[in-house]
Design a protein around this motif. Structure first.
Motif, PDB file in Angstrom:
ATOM      1  N   HIS A   1      19.857  31.636  52.193  1.00 36.47           N
ATOM      2  CA  HIS A   1      19.080  31.050  53.035  1.00 36.47           C
ATOM      3  C   HIS A   1      19.463  29.655  53.340  1.00 36.47           C
ATOM      4  O   HIS A   1      18.841  28.596  53.642  1.00 36.47           O
ATOM      5  N   GLN A   2      20.658  29.419  52.854  1.00 39.20           N
ATOM      6  CA  GLN A   2      21.351  27.886  53.185  1.00 39.20           C
ATOM      7  C   GLN A   2      22.074  28.166  54.601  1.00 39.20           C
ATOM      8  O   GLN A   2      22.568  29.100  54.824  1.00 39.20           O
ATOM      9  N   PRO A   3      22.286  27.030  55.249  1.00 44.24           N
ATOM     10  CA  PRO A   3      22.876  26.955  56.638  1.00 44.24           C
ATOM     11  C   PRO A   3      24.373  27.649  56.420  1.00 44.24           C
ATOM     12  O   PRO A   3      25.088  27.052  55.402  1.00 44.24           O
ATOM     13  N   MET A   4      24.753  28.450  57.353  1.00 46.44           N
ATOM     14  CA  MET A   4      26.155  28.806  57.195  1.00 46.44           C
ATOM     15  C   MET A   4      27.036  27.687  57.248  1.00 46.44           C
ATOM     16  O   MET A   4      27.014  26.933  58.240  1.00 46.44           O
ATOM     17  N   THR A   5      28.026  27.823  56.731  1.00 48.75           N
ATOM     18  CA  THR A   5      29.196  26.690  56.697  1.00 48.75           C
ATOM     19  C   THR A   5      30.345  26.954  57.721  1.00 48.75           C
ATOM     20  O   THR A   5      30.375  28.372  58.054  1.00 48.75           O
ATOM     21  N   ALA A   6      30.941  26.337  58.141  1.00 48.63           N
ATOM     22  CA  ALA A   6      32.169  26.611  58.920  1.00 48.63           C
ATOM     23  C   ALA A   6      33.146  27.883  58.497  1.00 48.63           C
ATOM     24  O   ALA A   6      33.672  28.571  58.714  1.00 48.63           O
ATOM     25  N   GLN A   7      33.238  27.629  57.240  1.00 49.82           N
ATOM     26  CA  GLN A   7      34.023  28.277  56.326  1.00 49.82           C
ATOM     27  C   GLN A   7      33.448  29.902  56.332  1.00 49.82           C
ATOM     28  O   GLN A   7      34.063  30.882  56.469  1.00 49.82           O
ATOM     29  N   GLU A   8      32.253  29.952  56.036  1.00 51.91           N
ATOM     30  CA  GLU A   8      31.471  31.231  56.150  1.00 51.91           C
ATOM     31  C   GLU A   8      31.751  31.975  57.467  1.00 51.91           C
ATOM     32  O   GLU A   8      32.146  33.094  57.690  1.00 51.91           O
ATOM     33  N   LEU A   9      31.509  30.918  58.640  1.00 57.55           N
ATOM     34  CA  LEU A   9      31.414  31.538  59.944  1.00 57.55           C
ATOM     35  C   LEU A   9      32.835  32.063  60.228  1.00 57.55           C
ATOM     36  O   LEU A   9      32.960  32.834  61.260  1.00 57.55           O
TER      37      LEU A   9
ATOM     38  N   LEU B   1      22.142  28.512  62.035  1.00 59.58           N
ATOM     39  CA  LEU B   1      22.216  29.832  61.426  1.00 59.58           C
ATOM     40  C   LEU B   1      22.310  29.731  59.874  1.00 59.58           C
ATOM     41  O   LEU B   1      22.839  28.967  59.329  1.00 59.58           O
ATOM     42  N   LEU B   2      21.530  30.653  59.382  1.00 59.12           N
ATOM     43  CA  LEU B   2      21.511  30.738  57.810  1.00 59.12           C
ATOM     44  C   LEU B   2      22.112  31.923  57.347  1.00 59.12           C
ATOM     45  O   LEU B   2      22.363  32.986  57.840  1.00 59.12           O
TER      46      LEU B   2
ATOM     47  N   MET C   1      21.308  44.322  59.959  1.00 62.20           N
ATOM     48  CA  MET C   1      21.124  43.165  58.961  1.00 62.20           C
ATOM     49  C   MET C   1      22.293  42.609  58.286  1.00 62.20           C
ATOM     50  O   MET C   1      22.298  42.622  57.180  1.00 62.20           O
ATOM     51  N   VAL C   2      23.351  42.640  59.076  1.00 62.95           N
ATOM     52  CA  VAL C   2      24.775  42.044  58.517  1.00 62.95           C
ATOM     53  C   VAL C   2      25.048  40.664  58.902  1.00 62.95           C
ATOM     54  O   VAL C   2      25.770  40.088  58.600  1.00 62.95           O
ATOM     55  N   THR C   3      24.357  40.195  60.092  1.00 65.49           N
ATOM     56  CA  THR C   3      24.787  39.113  60.554  1.00 65.49           C
ATOM     57  C   THR C   3      23.842  37.927  59.992  1.00 65.49           C
ATOM     58  O   THR C   3      23.185  38.231  59.118  1.00 65.49           O
ATOM     59  N   PRO C   4      24.397  36.552  60.204  1.00 65.35           N
ATOM     60  CA  PRO C   4      23.635  35.403  59.811  1.00 65.35           C
ATOM     61  C   PRO C   4      22.130  35.561  60.424  1.00 65.35           C
ATOM     62  O   PRO C   4      21.915  36.316  61.455  1.00 65.35           O
ATOM     63  N   LEU C   5      21.317  34.727  60.131  1.00 67.31           N
ATOM     64  CA  LEU C   5      19.924  34.762  60.398  1.00 67.31           C
ATOM     65  C   LEU C   5      19.636  33.757  61.551  1.00 67.31           C
ATOM     66  O   LEU C   5      20.417  32.670  61.272  1.00 67.31           O
ATOM     67  N   ALA C   6      19.162  33.753  62.639  1.00 66.72           N
ATOM     68  CA  ALA C   6      18.906  32.716  63.873  1.00 66.72           C
ATOM     69  C   ALA C   6      17.689  32.505  63.862  1.00 66.72           C
ATOM     70  O   ALA C   6      16.686  33.345  63.651  1.00 66.72           O
ATOM     71  N   LYS C   7      17.352  31.239  64.065  1.00 73.30           N
ATOM     72  CA  LYS C   7      15.825  30.937  64.270  1.00 73.30           C
ATOM     73  C   LYS C   7      15.661  31.151  65.841  1.00 73.30           C
ATOM     74  O   LYS C   7      16.229  30.368  66.624  1.00 73.30           O
ATOM     75  N   MET C   8      14.827  31.994  66.192  1.00 69.49           N
ATOM     76  CA  MET C   8      14.515  32.328  67.802  1.00 69.49           C
ATOM     77  C   MET C   8      13.313  33.192  67.970  1.00 69.49           C
ATOM     78  O   MET C   8      12.698  33.569  67.180  1.00 69.49           O
ATOM     79  N   TYR C   9      13.023  33.113  69.152  1.00 66.74           N
ATOM     80  CA  TYR C   9      12.060  34.070  69.702  1.00 66.74           C
ATOM     81  C   TYR C   9      12.231  35.238  69.353  1.00 66.74           C
ATOM     82  O   TYR C   9      13.596  35.670  69.976  1.00 66.74           O
ATOM     83  N   THR C  10      11.866  36.331  68.699  1.00 72.53           N
ATOM     84  CA  THR C  10      12.280  37.693  68.190  1.00 72.53           C
ATOM     85  C   THR C  10      11.108  38.621  68.225  1.00 72.53           C
ATOM     86  O   THR C  10      10.169  38.288  67.980  1.00 72.53           O
ATOM     87  N   LEU C  11      11.690  39.830  68.711  1.00 77.90           N
ATOM     88  CA  LEU C  11      10.650  40.972  68.340  1.00 77.90           C
ATOM     89  C   LEU C  11      10.849  41.727  67.155  1.00 77.90           C
ATOM     90  O   LEU C  11      10.386  43.058  66.787  1.00 77.90           O
ATOM     91  N   GLY C  12      11.908  41.149  66.237  1.00 82.28           N
ATOM     92  CA  GLY C  12      12.154  41.873  65.045  1.00 82.28           C
ATOM     93  C   GLY C  12      13.438  42.829  65.346  1.00 82.28           C
ATOM     94  O   GLY C  12      13.747  43.396  66.174  1.00 82.28           O
ATOM     95  N   SER C  13      14.473  42.488  64.266  1.00 82.89           N
ATOM     96  CA  SER C  13      15.635  43.064  64.652  1.00 82.89           C
ATOM     97  C   SER C  13      15.793  44.650  64.642  1.00 82.89           C
ATOM     98  O   SER C  13      16.712  45.480  65.064  1.00 82.89           O
ATOM     99  N   ASN C  14      14.743  45.316  63.918  1.00 86.71           N
ATOM    100  CA  ASN C  14      14.547  46.850  64.179  1.00 86.71           C
ATOM    101  C   ASN C  14      13.824  47.327  65.495  1.00 86.71           C
ATOM    102  O   ASN C  14      13.602  48.484  65.508  1.00 86.71           O
ATOM    103  N   PHE C  15      13.312  46.311  66.410  1.00 83.67           N
ATOM    104  CA  PHE C  15      12.719  46.710  67.809  1.00 83.67           C
ATOM    105  C   PHE C  15      13.719  47.390  68.660  1.00 83.67           C
ATOM    106  O   PHE C  15      14.609  46.727  68.765  1.00 83.67           O
TER     107      PHE C  15
END
Ligand SMILES: *Cc1c(COP(=O)(O)O)cnc(C)c1O
Length: 463
Positions: free
Chosen positions: A43-51, A37-38, A321-335
């Motif tokens: 755009h850096q990986p989420m740290t345990a502390q951030e999560l 997760l970023l 658009m408040v969550t971390p970014l995940a690399k995934m197959y997506t249709l776009g978060s506003n779909f």
């Protein structure tokens, strides 16, 4: 002991002492790990502390754990599981006969608890860790209502407050779901609502919107982060949820192993990917380690085709658009998918684990239209007795199709599919189908382009 000659019963149960005591973490066996997760700002990986501002600590550890193959199931969770597990693995003799197929069909039925789906498997784990951390309560979203119900049950058991943001169209269509949640003590708000900043913003931009899972997630996260002693929990998509759901696959494998049965094809419906990820986990592990091979098929609605038509990129998990970014197959978060009747499959993205496995060619995906899904659901209900959830019926559709291919070729393949839940709260959908009023909306490429345009653009994240 494996015994090829024993007649296979209609239902294969496990004894209490045969039940799994550890979850299986498929990431440990993946050569290409799911992308981290970023942080959406850096755009850096989420740290345990951030999560840990959003999720409870033990769940953060599980989310980030790509190394440990097995993780102990705490005794209290094992004890809760014993109330409704093992779930039956059913040999669909009646369906086989009806189809006249030489295929051998099995389904793992997760609808045998009040929440009516597999979601309780992760809800109880998440509520347990939240309680253990001394938290006061949790927030979440729910679409069709199964997750909210499961979490309400788990929170009631653990003595935690539970605030549920329920997608507005479901809240209105399924008042009885809401009442089950309230019976278990949850506080249920239709989303988008005026109770959060992000809800007010979405309402201002899209007046009259009936909501989406992505909107409800934004609201639930905002409340969790802004309320002392609260954390947010999510019912699918995340690595931790797939870990908890591995109980489905571990039980399935243990039951099949008792009779020396090896599946050829494993099929599951895919919304955020948790039931499929859980069902296939131990089989995928064997495949990844080169021990055995299986065909694994994800089934999604043609109206919300994230694997089959989405992009494999970093995206937000929610509309606000408040969550971390995940690399995934997506249709776009506003779909926002057309209001099809499988609420649990109306999510724009897909688990990062399954996305990576699919990207690496380790599983297949297919999409089906809802009238053909309900046709399969009805046939199944009439011969196997269970009234299936529309989500689950996506897997039934493809299991039947594969069994019919075996009829043509004469192959005696073994097919296992996940029957994730029951459809008692989906009778409006069945009514539409029975009245011949159901339609099959498939988004055009232009429709999808609107969603893709909302995917965040930064270096390395080109679509
Ligand atoms: C939520 C749900 C699904 C889809 O969610 P996954 O995380 O993809 O498993 C499928 N079936 C039922 C009955 C559900 O409640």
């Amino acid at each position: 002991m494996a015994n090829q000659n024993r007649e296979i019963p209609y239902k294969i149960y496990l004894e209490e002492q045969e039940m799994p005591r550890q979850w299986y973490n498929v990431r440990a066996d993946m050569k290409n790990k799911p992308a981290p997760l970023l942080n959406p700002g850096t755009h850096q990986p989420m740290t345990a502390q951030e999560l840990s501002a959003v999720f409870c600590d033990e769940l953060v550890a599980q989310e980030l754990d790509n190394e440990h193959r097995y993780i102990d199931i705490p005794q209290e969770i094992q004890d809760f599981y014993k109330m409704y597990r093992p779930s039956p693995l059913v040999r669909a003799y009646c369906l086989e006969k009806k189809l006249g197929t030489p295929a051998k069909i099995y389904y793992k039925f997760e609808g045998n608890n009040t929440s009516g789906s597999h979601k309780l498997n992760s809800a109880i784990a998440q509520a347990y860790y939240a309680k253990k951390q001394g938290l006061k309560g949790v927030t979440t979203e729910t679409g069709a209502g199964q997750w909210g119900t499961a979490l309400s049950m788990a929170c009631a058991y653990m003595g935690l407050d539970c605030k549920v943001y329920m997608v507005k169209c479901s809240y209105e269509q399924k008042p009885f779901r809401r009442e089950v949640m309230r019976t278990y003590g949850a506080d249920v708000t239709p989303s988008p609502s005026e109770t959060t900043q992000v809800g007010r913003k979405i309402l201002a931009e899209h007046p009259g919107t009936t909501g989406s899972l992505g909107c409800a997630i934004s609201e639930a996260v905002e409340v969790a982060v802004g309320t002392e002693g609260y954390r947010y929990v999510l019912g699918s998509v995340l690595n931790q949820v797939l870990l908890h759901q591995s109980i489905i696959g571990l039980e399935t494998k243990a039951a099949l192993d008792k009779y020396g049965v090896k599946p050829d094809i494993i099929i599951g419906c895919a919304g955020g990917g948790s039931n499929l990820g859980g069902l296939v986990a131990p089989f995928m592990g064997e495949k990844l380690r080169g021990e055995k091979d299986y065909r694994i098929i994800a089934v999604e609605p043609a109206s919300c085709p994230s694997l089959t038509r989405g992009k494999f990129v970093y995206d937000f998990c929610d509309t606000g658009m408040v969550t971390p970014l995940a690399k995934m197959y997506t249709l776009g978060s506003n779909f926002i998918p057309s209001p099809n009747h499988a609420g649990g499959l109306r999510y724009h993205g897909m688990s990062a684990i399954l996305s990576q496995l699919y990207h690496d060619g380790l599983m297949e995906a297919t999409s089906v239209e809802q009238t053909s899904v309900f046709e399969a659901a009805e046939m199944f209900a009439r011969v196997e007795g269970i009234l299936p959830a529309p989500e689950s019926s996506h897997a039934i559709r493809v299991a039947i199709d594969e069994a019919m291919k075996c009829k043509e070729t004469g192959e005696e393949k073994t097919i296992v599919f996940g029957l994730t839940g029951t459809g008692y709260f989906d009778l409006v959908a069945y009514e539409k189908y029975n009245n011949g009023e159901m339609d099959d909306y498939i988004p055009t490429d232009e429709d999808l382009a609107v969603g893709f345009a909302g995917i965040p653009k930064f270096e390395g994240n080109e679509i």
